[in-house]
Design a protein around this motif. Structure first.
Motif, mmCIF file in Angstrom:
data_model
loop_
_atom_site.group_PDB
_atom_site.id
_atom_site.type_symbol
_atom_site.label_atom_id
_atom_site.label_comp_id
_atom_site.label_asym_id
_atom_site.label_seq_id
_atom_site.Cartn_x
_atom_site.Cartn_y
_atom_site.Cartn_z
ATOM 1 N N THR A 605 0.745 -1.254 -0.055
ATOM 2 C CA THR A 605 0.624 0.081 0.414
ATOM 3 C C THR A 605 0.722 1.278 -0.035
ATOM 4 O O THR A 605 2.094 1.363 0.536
ATOM 5 C CB THR A 605 -1.002 0.110 1.254
ATOM 6 O OG1 THR A 605 -0.032 -0.340 2.553
ATOM 7 C CG2 THR A 605 -1.782 -1.100 0.884
ATOM 8 N N LEU A 636 -3.767 -0.117 -3.213
ATOM 9 C CA LEU A 636 -4.347 1.357 -2.735
ATOM 10 C C LEU A 636 -4.702 0.699 -1.765
ATOM 11 O O LEU A 636 -4.005 -0.362 -0.663
ATOM 12 C CB LEU A 636 -5.975 0.446 -3.501
ATOM 13 C CG LEU A 636 -6.321 0.676 -4.584
ATOM 14 C CD1 LEU A 636 -7.437 0.598 -4.878
ATOM 15 C CD2 LEU A 636 -5.931 2.306 -5.079
ATOM 16 N N THR A 638 -6.013 -0.354 0.645
ATOM 17 C CA THR A 638 -7.224 -1.070 1.533
ATOM 18 C C THR A 638 -6.330 -2.015 1.193
ATOM 19 O O THR A 638 -5.737 -2.409 1.229
ATOM 20 C CB THR A 638 -8.219 -1.215 0.346
ATOM 21 O OG1 THR A 638 -8.079 -1.790 -0.837
ATOM 22 C CG2 THR A 638 -8.755 0.378 -0.561
ATOM 23 N N PRO A 641 -8.347 -7.371 -2.099
ATOM 24 C CA PRO A 641 -9.621 -7.865 -2.098
ATOM 25 C C PRO A 641 -9.307 -9.151 -2.646
ATOM 26 O O PRO A 641 -8.454 -9.663 -3.193
ATOM 27 C CB PRO A 641 -9.967 -6.569 -2.801
ATOM 28 C CG PRO A 641 -9.021 -6.390 -3.878
ATOM 29 C CD PRO A 641 -8.216 -6.150 -2.795
ATOM 30 N N SER A 643 -12.222 -10.790 -4.895
ATOM 31 C CA SER A 643 -12.020 -10.755 -6.512
ATOM 32 C C SER A 643 -11.107 -10.520 -7.306
ATOM 33 O O SER A 643 -10.797 -9.019 -7.527
ATOM 34 C CB SER A 643 -13.570 -9.721 -6.334
ATOM 35 O OG SER A 643 -13.795 -9.391 -7.640
ATOM 36 N N SER A 644 -11.224 -10.888 -8.147
ATOM 37 C CA SER A 644 -10.205 -10.673 -9.605
ATOM 38 C C SER A 644 -9.714 -9.255 -9.827
ATOM 39 O O SER A 644 -9.210 -8.880 -10.530
ATOM 40 C CB SER A 644 -10.325 -11.143 -10.966
ATOM 41 O OG SER A 644 -11.265 -11.585 -11.133
ATOM 42 N N ALA A 645 -11.843 -8.734 -10.005
ATOM 43 C CA ALA A 645 -12.023 -7.698 -10.841
ATOM 44 C C ALA A 645 -11.165 -6.086 -10.045
ATOM 45 O O ALA A 645 -10.432 -5.377 -9.930
ATOM 46 C CB ALA A 645 -13.077 -6.877 -10.712
ATOM 47 N N LEU A 646 -11.755 -6.956 -8.673
ATOM 48 C CA LEU A 646 -10.575 -5.759 -7.718
ATOM 49 C C LEU A 646 -9.481 -5.750 -6.816
ATOM 50 O O LEU A 646 -8.194 -4.576 -7.331
ATOM 51 C CB LEU A 646 -12.058 -6.417 -6.157
ATOM 52 C CG LEU A 646 -13.309 -6.041 -6.036
ATOM 53 C CD1 LEU A 646 -14.126 -6.659 -4.156
ATOM 54 C CD2 LEU A 646 -13.490 -4.584 -6.528
ATOM 55 N N GLU A 647 -9.147 -7.078 -6.938
ATOM 56 C CA GLU A 647 -7.866 -7.243 -7.121
ATOM 57 C C GLU A 647 -6.885 -6.153 -7.998
ATOM 58 O O GLU A 647 -5.261 -5.508 -7.532
ATOM 59 C CB GLU A 647 -7.084 -8.293 -6.977
ATOM 60 C CG GLU A 647 -5.813 -8.872 -6.470
ATOM 61 C CD GLU A 647 -5.255 -10.093 -6.460
ATOM 62 O OE1 GLU A 647 -4.282 -10.597 -5.243
ATOM 63 O OE2 GLU A 647 -5.761 -11.402 -6.634
ATOM 64 N N GLN A 649 -7.685 -3.665 -9.516
ATOM 65 C CA GLN A 649 -7.745 -2.150 -8.996
ATOM 66 C C GLN A 649 -6.765 -1.689 -7.977
ATOM 67 O O GLN A 649 -6.244 -0.646 -7.834
ATOM 68 C CB GLN A 649 -9.291 -1.822 -8.428
ATOM 69 C CG GLN A 649 -9.268 -0.591 -7.962
ATOM 70 C CD GLN A 649 -10.640 -0.079 -7.853
ATOM 71 O OE1 GLN A 649 -11.315 0.723 -8.742
ATOM 72 N NE2 GLN A 649 -11.079 -1.237 -7.065
ATOM 73 N N PHE A 650 -7.099 -3.018 -6.917
ATOM 74 C CA PHE A 650 -6.455 -3.087 -6.038
ATOM 75 C C PHE A 650 -4.774 -2.871 -6.379
ATOM 76 O O PHE A 650 -3.507 -1.502 -6.139
ATOM 77 C CB PHE A 650 -5.991 -3.756 -4.803
ATOM 78 C CG PHE A 650 -4.558 -3.702 -3.635
ATOM 79 C CD1 PHE A 650 -4.561 -3.258 -2.579
ATOM 80 C CD2 PHE A 650 -3.547 -4.650 -3.950
ATOM 81 C CE1 PHE A 650 -4.362 -2.996 -1.702
ATOM 82 C CE2 PHE A 650 -2.202 -4.323 -3.121
ATOM 83 C CZ PHE A 650 -3.056 -3.948 -2.408
#
Length: 666
Positions: A605, A636, A638, A641, A643-647, A649-650
């Motif tokens: 992060t 990020l 955060t 996460p 989920s592959s989509a959320l990860e 983005q991270f």
């Protein structure tokens, strides 16, 4: 003290102990009492800053130290002055320690009994109370591996038995049948909290049943009972290794430390235990038996007080502490000059995971005193199969499955190091290291700085995301340890460096956290020299040479940066840090001086990450060379996460491309 010959309240049974032993035990009880009485005077005079009194509990320390062989390690707590005096540490050195002088054992860096000395086979406490139990278990493991027929002994208080480390240490010692005596000094209070608020069981010794251990309860004020019990147990454990829990019933006659006072203790309780004073009662017994006389007692006291005063005068005469910035910084790490062993000979194509495995295998061959520990690392080969086949090759004594006791296992690794072993602890996932955080940042990292003892422990840390493993199996937590002086933090990005840095880590006697990005394990292959070689710790490498800007990164970031620069047509220097602590600032500065632009990249992060420190460094030391602001790119702020989509983005890949273009065009 009342030196009459009335019947002692405590009942003593010599059971064959000769007169010489009885008198020696008396003298060993008397000396710490007289030292304490003097220290209480000095405390009131402001000549020492703090004091944790063991008055009324001396029989436990003296009995334990007398029962063990002089070369068997004792792990002490606040009130174990009798251990230090029984081991005959020169008084002037003890007094110098308490005055914060260089002749003490910590060079003024730690106080009271927060120190150890391997010359006298004593390892002192840290304020967290429980960790020394695991260190003792590690020494017990060393004894068992060496077959040397020795025991280790560790003290804790009844309050300390509530800590997780108590349970982890006892459980592991029981599972591995280690020759360790765990002593609970049950003195009635944890600071001001009485025992009924500390635990619900009737006797703390009963807890041993849950671990499949033997236990015994003894009168901690009866020097003969303590000495005889511990002598017998130690002799048994030397030939038949197993852990034993000993609960010593005693009482704390003074405050937790002197400023605390004892107003919270009922007067009747103080009066009751005053009648059970270990020194007074034993003295009365010896007077009745005719082994002591009033004149002999008086002469002993006079001689000991003279020795105490002489020791104090020697300590007072010592010069003030020399405050040396160079020495302070140099003592953070144990001295070590890495001998370069460059790659040579043929190479073989290896996946990252196989390079780690090969490096670990070669380290086991090069260091017969290296012990591997971790969850499921033995016959199963570890969750990533890095130690697959190791048990068959090196044996179950050196490749050890562990209970889920991360803190205890790290402490056991440190205990092994005290006895000349090397230890590797595998965190199944780097995320799980939180369970062993205290041992790492307060014991491993500080030990050499505090009292000159190195900690030869490597902790392997499979880290990083991108594999859909969620918040508890995907963290990049290297920044937690980057902030801690005394640790070394390595993070390779290539199979060649994975092997070379790992081999170097096992040569270095300092505590090392070795991060391995899980996403590289089976996705990245490269040419790896077949033979034994080491990569330099503390030296970055130039992974890609360019002139347009500098990307400073490590681990997976090296590959992200190379891909992005290739895709965007940016001619960039890519500095692969490889070692995060200590940082190779020279390599960073040289690259930025050349390109005049800097982007710092990490998967961790953004806030509080290593990029912040590097950015500050460049602002202070390279401002005149910069043609653009220093740019940081990270994960990020955060948790990671699932989920592959959320990860996705991270992760910083898309932000990396945007910032590379922005920086190149600035």
């Amino acid at each position: 003290m009342t030196n009459d010959v009335t019947q002692p309240v405590l009942q003593f049974d010599r059971q064959g102990l000769d007169d010489e032993t009885l008198l020696l035990l008396y003298e060993r009880l008397l000396l710490p009492r007289l030292i304490e009485e003097k220290m209480l005077i000095l405390l009131r005079q402001g000549k020492i800053s703090k004091w944790f009194s063991g008055i009324g509990q001396e029989a436990i320390s003296v009995g334990a130290a007398s029962a063990l062989h002089p070369d068997e390690l004792l792990f002490t707590m606040h009130r174990n002055l009798g251990v230090f005096t029984t081991r005959e540490i020169p008084l002037y050195r003890l007094f110098a320690q308490w005055q914060g002088k260089a002749a003490g054992f910590t060079k003024g860096r730690d106080r009271s009994f927060h120190f150890g000395t391997m010359d006298y086979h004593i390892v002192g406490m840290i304020s967290h109370l429980g960790p020394q139990l695991s260190l003792a278990a590690g020494v017990g493991l060393a004894h068992k591996l060496s077959g040397e027929g020795k025991v280790a002994l560790a003290f804790t208080g009844e309050g300390g038995t509530s800590q997780g480390e108590f349970h982890e240490a006892l459980n592991t010692a029981a599972v591995w049948q280690l020759p360790v005596i765990f002593i609970i000094e049950n003195n009635g209070y944890g600071l001001s909290t009485p025992t009924q608020e500390q635990y619900r069981c009737e006797d703390l010794a009963d807890r041993a049943k849950g671990y499949g251990m033997r236990s015994v309860i003894i009168d901690g004020n009866n020097i003969l009972e303590v000495y005889r019990t511990l002598s017998t147990l130690a002799e048994e454990l030397r030939s038949s290794p197993e852990p034993v829990l000993v609960e010593c019933k005693t009482f704390r006659m003074r405050g937790h430390e002197e400023a605390s006072g004892t107003k919270y203790v009922p007067k009747s309780l103080m009066e009751e235990w005053a009648q059970r004073d270990p020194l007074e009662n034993f003295e009365r017994y010896l007077l009745r038996e005719g082994l002591l006389s009033e004149d002999k007692v008086s002469a002993l006291r006079k001689a000991m007080k003279k020795d105490i005063n002489q020791g104090l005068e020697e300590a007072y005469a010592l010069p003030p502490l020399d405050v040396s910035l160079e020495q302070e910084l140099s003592d953070v790490y144990a001295p070590f000059e890495q001998e370069a062993k460059p790659p040579s000979g043929p190479t073989v194509e290896l996946r990252f995971v196989d390079a780690v495995s090969k490096g670990l295998e070669m380290a086991m061959e090069a260091h017969p005193n290296l012990v591997l520990m971790g969850q499921d690392i033995a016959d199963y080969g570890g969750v990533f199969k890095i130690t697959d086949g190791f048990t068959a090759k090196f044996g179950s004594s050196r490749v050890r499955n562990t209970p889920l006791c991360e803190s205890a296992i790290i402490g056991i690794g440190l205990g092994l190091s005290l006895k000349g072993y090397k230890a590797m602890v595998e965190m199944q996932f780097a995320d799980f290291v939180t369970c062993g955080f205290n041992q790492i940042v307060n014991n491993l990292a500080k030990l050499h700085y505090r009292w000159g003892q190195h900690a030869d422990v490597v902790i392997r840390m499979p880290a990083g995301g991108g594999v859909g493993a969620g918040p508890y199996h995907s963290q990049s937590n290297e920044a937690w340890f980057f902030h801690t002086p005394g640790l070394k933090v390595l993070y390779p990005s290539t199979p060649e460096d994975a092997k070379g840095l790992l081999l170097a880590a096992f040569e270095d006697p300092n505590p090392i956290l070795f991060f391995e990005h899980k996403g590289l394990y089976r996705k990245l292959s490269g040419a790896v020299p077949e033979g034994y070689y080491t990569a330099p710790i503390g030296k970055a490498r130039l992974a890609r040479e360019g002139s347009e800007l500098s990307v400073i990164t490590y681990g997976m970031g090296v590959h992200w940066a190379a891909e992005a620069c290739e895709e965007l047509g940016i001619d960039a220097d890519i500095v692969d840090l490889r070692t995060l602590l200590p940082l190779d600032y020279e390599a960073v500065l040289a690259s930025v001086q050349k390109t005049s632009r800097a982007l710092i990249l990490h998967e961790d992060t953004l806030t509080g990450g290593i990029g912040g420190e590097l950015s500050a460094y460049l602002a202070e030391h390279a401002f005149q060379y910069l043609d653009a602001p220093v740019v940081r790119v990270g994960g990020l702020d955060t948790p990671v996460p699932f989920s592959s989509a959320l990860e996705a983005q991270f992760m910083p890949q898309q932000r990396l491309r945007e910032q590379l273009q922005h920086l190149a065009a600035y």
